[in-house]
Design a protein around this motif. Structure first.
Motif, PDB file in Angstrom:
ATOM      1  N   ALA A   1       9.794   6.559  19.648  1.00 38.89           N
ATOM      2  CA  ALA A   1       8.362   6.516  19.848  1.00 38.89           C
ATOM      3  C   ALA A   1       7.719   7.704  20.107  1.00 38.89           C
ATOM      4  O   ALA A   1       6.725   8.032  19.316  1.00 38.89           O
ATOM      5  N   ALA A   2       8.280   8.610  20.859  1.00 43.76           N
ATOM      6  CA  ALA A   2       7.695   9.850  21.055  1.00 43.76           C
ATOM      7  C   ALA A   2       7.715  10.770  19.661  1.00 43.76           C
ATOM      8  O   ALA A   2       6.879  11.476  19.414  1.00 43.76           O
ATOM      9  N   ARG A   3       8.769  10.758  18.837  1.00 38.36           N
ATOM     10  CA  ARG A   3       8.641  11.513  17.886  1.00 38.36           C
ATOM     11  C   ARG A   3       7.852  11.155  16.894  1.00 38.36           C
ATOM     12  O   ARG A   3       7.076  11.881  16.239  1.00 38.36           O
ATOM     13  N   ILE A   4       7.561   9.805  16.831  1.00 40.89           N
ATOM     14  CA  ILE A   4       6.631   9.196  15.956  1.00 40.89           C
ATOM     15  C   ILE A   4       5.166   9.696  16.285  1.00 40.89           C
ATOM     16  O   ILE A   4       4.437   9.835  15.507  1.00 40.89           O
ATOM     17  N   ALA A   5       5.021   9.491  17.483  1.00 39.05           N
ATOM     18  CA  ALA A   5       3.615   9.801  17.995  1.00 39.05           C
ATOM     19  C   ALA A   5       3.224  11.293  18.007  1.00 39.05           C
ATOM     20  O   ALA A   5       2.387  11.728  17.549  1.00 39.05           O
ATOM     21  N   ALA A   6       4.292  12.213  18.243  1.00 39.27           N
ATOM     22  CA  ALA A   6       4.001  13.626  18.031  1.00 39.27           C
ATOM     23  C   ALA A   6       3.911  14.028  16.378  1.00 39.27           C
ATOM     24  O   ALA A   6       3.231  14.977  16.105  1.00 39.27           O
ATOM     25  N   ARG A   7       4.451  13.250  15.512  1.00 42.30           N
ATOM     26  CA  ARG A   7       4.308  13.508  14.083  1.00 42.30           C
ATOM     27  C   ARG A   7       3.033  12.753  13.501  1.00 42.30           C
ATOM     28  O   ARG A   7       2.587  13.751  12.834  1.00 42.30           O
ATOM     29  N   ASN A   8       2.518  11.738  13.896  1.00 36.77           N
ATOM     30  CA  ASN A   8       1.728  11.355  13.063  1.00 36.77           C
ATOM     31  C   ASN A   8       0.488  10.721  14.107  1.00 36.77           C
ATOM     32  O   ASN A   8      -0.379   9.818  13.938  1.00 36.77           O
TER      33      ASN A   8
ATOM     34  N   ALA B   1       0.857  -1.179   0.111  1.00 38.84           N
ATOM     35  CA  ALA B   1       0.041  -0.125  -0.122  1.00 38.84           C
ATOM     36  C   ALA B   1       1.018   1.148   0.065  1.00 38.84           C
ATOM     37  O   ALA B   1       2.190   1.216   0.687  1.00 38.84           O
ATOM     38  N   THR B   2       0.434   2.294  -0.754  1.00 38.64           N
ATOM     39  CA  THR B   2       1.215   3.523  -0.715  1.00 38.64           C
ATOM     40  C   THR B   2       0.490   4.698  -0.023  1.00 38.64           C
ATOM     41  O   THR B   2       0.873   5.850  -0.479  1.00 38.64           O
ATOM     42  N   ASP B   3      -0.480   4.634   0.972  1.00 39.65           N
ATOM     43  CA  ASP B   3      -1.066   5.525   1.503  1.00 39.65           C
ATOM     44  C   ASP B   3      -0.293   6.191   2.557  1.00 39.65           C
ATOM     45  O   ASP B   3       0.893   5.534   2.885  1.00 39.65           O
ATOM     46  N   ALA B   4      -0.425   7.377   2.761  1.00 36.17           N
ATOM     47  CA  ALA B   4       0.607   8.222   3.564  1.00 36.17           C
ATOM     48  C   ALA B   4       0.556   7.545   5.021  1.00 36.17           C
ATOM     49  O   ALA B   4       2.217   7.463   5.452  1.00 36.17           O
ATOM     50  N   LEU B   5      -0.105   7.061   5.742  1.00 38.60           N
ATOM     51  CA  LEU B   5       0.155   6.198   7.030  1.00 38.60           C
ATOM     52  C   LEU B   5       1.193   4.939   6.747  1.00 38.60           C
ATOM     53  O   LEU B   5       2.256   4.849   7.565  1.00 38.60           O
ATOM     54  N   THR B   6       1.000   4.261   5.934  1.00 42.59           N
ATOM     55  CA  THR B   6       1.606   3.039   5.536  1.00 42.59           C
ATOM     56  C   THR B   6       3.069   3.720   5.108  1.00 42.59           C
ATOM     57  O   THR B   6       3.945   3.113   5.467  1.00 42.59           O
ATOM     58  N   SER B   7       3.168   4.566   4.195  1.00 40.46           N
ATOM     59  CA  SER B   7       4.480   4.973   3.933  1.00 40.46           C
ATOM     60  C   SER B   7       5.239   5.554   5.210  1.00 40.46           C
ATOM     61  O   SER B   7       6.606   5.275   5.246  1.00 40.46           O
ATOM     62  N   PHE B   8       4.560   6.050   6.150  1.00 43.87           N
ATOM     63  CA  PHE B   8       5.293   6.743   7.337  1.00 43.87           C
ATOM     64  C   PHE B   8       5.640   5.504   8.192  1.00 43.87           C
ATOM     65  O   PHE B   8       6.850   5.769   8.654  1.00 43.87           O
ATOM     66  N   LYS B   9       4.817   4.542   8.260  1.00 46.99           N
ATOM     67  CA  LYS B   9       4.947   3.467   9.287  1.00 46.99           C
ATOM     68  C   LYS B   9       6.411   2.627   8.528  1.00 46.99           C
ATOM     69  O   LYS B   9       7.281   2.561   9.248  1.00 46.99           O
ATOM     70  N   ALA B  10       6.395   2.564   7.355  1.00 42.83           N
ATOM     71  CA  ALA B  10       7.619   1.858   6.683  1.00 42.83           C
ATOM     72  C   ALA B  10       9.004   2.661   6.866  1.00 42.83           C
ATOM     73  O   ALA B  10      10.020   2.195   7.274  1.00 42.83           O
ATOM     74  N   MET B  11       8.794   4.079   6.808  1.00 41.63           N
ATOM     75  CA  MET B  11       9.946   5.000   6.801  1.00 41.63           C
ATOM     76  C   MET B  11      10.413   4.740   8.315  1.00 41.63           C
ATOM     77  O   MET B  11      11.605   4.792   8.740  1.00 41.63           O
ATOM     78  N   ALA B  12       9.405   4.874   9.161  1.00 40.52           N
ATOM     79  CA  ALA B  12       9.845   4.971  10.630  1.00 40.52           C
ATOM     80  C   ALA B  12      10.499   3.587  11.099  1.00 40.52           C
ATOM     81  O   ALA B  12      11.499   3.682  11.763  1.00 40.52           O
ATOM     82  N   GLU B  13      10.148   2.412  10.377  1.00 41.22           N
ATOM     83  CA  GLU B  13      10.651   1.109  10.906  1.00 41.22           C
ATOM     84  C   GLU B  13      12.084   0.953  10.232  1.00 41.22           C
ATOM     85  O   GLU B  13      12.972   0.534  10.822  1.00 41.22           O
TER      86      GLU B  13
ATOM     87  N   LEU C   1       5.042   2.473  16.902  1.00 39.79           N
ATOM     88  CA  LEU C   1       5.932   2.190  15.691  1.00 39.79           C
ATOM     89  C   LEU C   1       7.322   2.117  16.063  1.00 39.79           C
ATOM     90  O   LEU C   1       8.200   1.453  15.923  1.00 39.79           O
ATOM     91  N   GLY C   2       7.573   3.004  17.219  1.00 39.86           N
ATOM     92  CA  GLY C   2       9.019   3.238  17.608  1.00 39.86           C
ATOM     93  C   GLY C   2       9.603   2.329  18.811  1.00 39.86           C
ATOM     94  O   GLY C   2      10.683   2.335  19.159  1.00 39.86           O
ATOM     95  N   ARG C   3       8.471   1.617  19.229  1.00 37.92           N
ATOM     96  CA  ARG C   3       8.723   0.984  20.539  1.00 37.92           C
ATOM     97  C   ARG C   3       9.727  -0.199  20.284  1.00 37.92           C
ATOM     98  O   ARG C   3      10.241  -0.706  21.197  1.00 37.92           O
ATOM     99  N   GLN C   4       9.802  -0.669  19.219  1.00 40.98           N
ATOM    100  CA  GLN C   4      10.549  -1.840  18.512  1.00 40.98           C
ATOM    101  C   GLN C   4      12.005  -1.560  18.404  1.00 40.98           C
ATOM    102  O   GLN C   4      12.725  -2.393  18.052  1.00 40.98           O
TER     103      GLN C   4
END
Length: 203
Positions: free
Chosen positions: A176-183, A147-159, A190-193
């Motif tokens: 994790a906090a940076r990701i939460a603040a951004r999205n 999928a190429t939607d915005a949230l999926t793309s952001f999640k892929a970038m974050a990982e 996403l960042g917990r791992q």
């Protein structure tokens, strides 16, 4: 008549018995037995040019995991396909024809019973462009559409960033906090791992 066994007590007999006892004791030795060290696996090395004639060297064809990165390579006769791999995603990122870069590369490939690895060098004076570990195959999910939607793309970038960036702790970055603040809250996990997913970088 009851027969009795007599033991000779002559000096010669006593000396013989003492020698026998000493010999038996000597079999154990005065030193502990040395541990048996298993022999190192026999290693075979092949050195060559990455692209030979009009195709990639057969010793390099197949699936490889790139050491220190969240990516894999699939080398066929005529092309190299790179796959980006994270905890949640795997997708084809780039297909490369031989070009001038690969034509100039050399490699040593080493193999033993435990592992197969290869390093691709653009120059003997430079570090390896790719350090590779043989993989049985590219996972099937890597060939599925992503999928190429915005949230999926952001999640892929974050990982991907979580896997490849080595200095979160040193620079006091709460990923994790940076990701939460951004999205927003949907991305807080996403960042917990990052501490668990980040691959060991090549030494």
């Amino acid at each position: 008549m009851t027969e009795q066994m007599t033991v000779s007590r002559t000096p010669g007999a006593l000396l013989s018995m003492l020698a026998l006892v000493a010999g038996v004791a000597g079999c154990g030795g005065g030193h502990p037995a040395q541990p048996v060290v298993p022999a190192a696996p026999s290693t075979h090395e092949i050195v060559g040019t990455v692209f030979r004639g009009n195709h990639f060297d057969a010793n390099l064809q197949g699936a490889w995991r790139v050491s220190g990165e969240g990516s894999m390579l699939e080398i066929t006769e005529n092309a190299v396909t790179q796959f980006q791999e994270t905890r949640s995603f795997c997708y084809s990122d780039m297909v490369t024809a031989p070009g001038d870069v690969f034509r100039e590369m050399t490699f040593p490939r080493t193999a033993n019973a435990e592992r197969v690895s290869a390093n691709l060098y653009l120059s003997a004076e430079l570090p390896a462009t790719y350090s590779l570990e043989r993989s049985a195959q590219i996972p099937a999910n890597c060939r599925l559409p992503v999928a190429t939607d915005a949230l999926t793309s952001f999640k892929a970038m974050a990982e991907i960033f979580s896997l490849d960036y080595a200095f979160f702790k040193e620079r006091n970055i709460d990923w994790a906090a940076r990701i939460a603040a951004r999205n927003g809250p949907r991305a807080v996990g996403l960042g917990r791992q990052q501490g668990h997913d980040r691959r060991h970088r090549a030494q």
